[in-house]
Design an enzyme around this catalytic site. Structure first.
Site, PDB file in Angstrom:
ATOM      1  N   CYS A 128       0.841  -1.203   0.000  1.00 27.11           N
ATOM      2  CA  CYS A 128       0.000   0.000   0.000  1.00 27.11           C
ATOM      3  C   CYS A 128       0.875   1.253   0.000  1.00 27.11           C
ATOM      4  O   CYS A 128       1.438   1.629   1.033  1.00 27.11           O
ATOM      5  CB  CYS A 128      -0.921  -0.003   1.217  1.00 27.11           C
ATOM      6  SG  CYS A 128      -2.001   1.435   1.323  1.00 27.11           S
ATOM      7  N   CYS A 131      -0.371   4.060   2.235  1.00 31.86           N
ATOM      8  CA  CYS A 131      -0.209   3.757   3.670  1.00 31.86           C
ATOM      9  C   CYS A 131       1.230   3.981   4.125  1.00 31.86           C
ATOM     10  O   CYS A 131       1.484   4.571   5.181  1.00 31.86           O
ATOM     11  CB  CYS A 131      -0.591   2.312   3.958  1.00 31.86           C
ATOM     12  SG  CYS A 131      -2.235   1.814   3.442  1.00 31.86           S
ATOM     13  N   ASP A 132       2.182   3.491   3.350  1.00 33.03           N
ATOM     14  CA  ASP A 132       3.569   3.406   3.810  1.00 33.03           C
ATOM     15  C   ASP A 132       4.559   4.295   3.066  1.00 33.03           C
ATOM     16  O   ASP A 132       5.732   4.366   3.441  1.00 33.03           O
ATOM     17  CB  ASP A 132       4.050   1.954   3.693  1.00 33.03           C
ATOM     18  CG  ASP A 132       3.198   1.001   4.509  1.00 33.03           C
ATOM     19  OD1 ASP A 132       2.718   1.420   5.581  1.00 33.03           O
ATOM     20  OD2 ASP A 132       3.018  -0.150   4.089  1.00 33.03           O
TER      21      ASP A 132
END
Length: 300
Positions: A128, A131-132
């Site tokens: 992701c 996300c990261d």
């Protein structure tokens, strides 16, 4: 007999459980390891308001809050949801009956099945970018995939300050405009390249890549590898119920998280929503709970 049965123990399902229980509905939620909540795999969360830390810790807090609110939790995989008169029958190891159902089964990012991939999840391997990606600002990263998701991730990572290389196993399957946007940014795109091994000491440091055009393997230095080979929603359990899904298997919902089957709602990554993040999953779960409450109490 439950008033609301929630299938899924991720952020969408647990938020729905919290809200349903607080509405005074007899509520049960089912969690399982197949599929496991993607939140539990997140090494660190920084973009959820008011929380920074491991994904599994945030998930546990949500679960404890749902239980404290009065929801009942079961570790059991529900294989199928069927109609039973005016109610619904949920089939797993046991049978359960409910007046309304919220599907929050999420989905699973397929693994690339590369040597070393599982060893470095949360330590340089991610599924992701939104996300990261923030953890890799100013660093070298590889995006591995051939479709729109891979291109979108590569562009996003470049725009937040990463040095990006996109490796594609085949010719890219995406609109020309997206490819041009990537090239315009100076993103290096290499087709017919297969990721073979991920290496490092404690975290990702190198990747072994086989270039089929040259028929040779090379070792590339990198700080992170983003696997972008799609996502599979876990929605087969509602197939016999007649819940409408799109061509990719995502459940179609309206703005109130209602499906085409009266009494069935859906929330989170299993839906055809535009952004799959913890914060949006929680929002979906709250809306689905409100809609379920109105359906049960007001027959709306």
């Amino acid at each position: 007999m439950f008033e609301v049965a929630i299938v899924g123990g991720g952020p969408a399902g647990l938020t729905a459980a919290i809200y349903c229980a607080r509405y005074g509905l007899r509520t049960v939620f089912f969690e399982s390891f197949d599929p496991v909540s993607q939140l539990s795999l997140a090494g660190k969360i920084e973009n959820y308001p008011g929380f920074e830390g491991k994904g599994i810790d945030l998930l546990d807090r949500m679960k404890q809050q749902a239980l404290k609110a009065g929801a009942e939790g079961k570790m059991e995989k529900i294989e199928k949801v069927l109609r039973k008169g005016d109610n619904f029958l949920l089939l797993g190891e046991n049978e359960y009956e409910a007046k309304a159902v919220i599907i929050a089964t999420g989905g699973k990012h397929p693994e690339a099945n590369v040597e070393g991939e599982k060893d470095f999840i949360g330590r340089g391997v991610s599924y992701c970018a939104t996300c990261d990606g923030n953890f890799f600002r100013g660093k070298k990263v590889i995006v591995y995939g051939s479709g729109k998701e891979a291109l979108s991730d590569a562009i996003y990572l470049h725009d937040i300050g990463c040095k990006v290389m996109l490796l594609s196993r085949a010719p890219l399957r995406a609109e020309r405009v997206m490819i041009e946007e990537a090239l315009k940014r100076g993103i290096e795109i290499i087709s017919n390249a297969t990721l073979r091994r991920i290496e490092g000491s404690g975290k990702v440091e190198r990747a072994a890549v086989f270039f089929r055009g040259k028929n040779e393997e090379a070792i590339l230095e990198t700080d992170g590898i983003f696997i972008a080979v799609g996502m599979r929603p876990a929605t087969d359990l509602v197939a016999e119920l007649g819940v409408e899904r799109d061509s990719l298997g995502y459940i179609k919902v309206d703005r109130e998280q209602r499906t085409n089957v009266k009494g069935v709602f859906a929330a989170g990554d299993c839906c055809n929503n535009p952004l799959k993040q913890v914060v949006t999953a929680c929002g979906d779960g709250a809306i689905a709970a409100h809609s379920a409450y109105r359906y049960l109490r007001e027959q709306i």
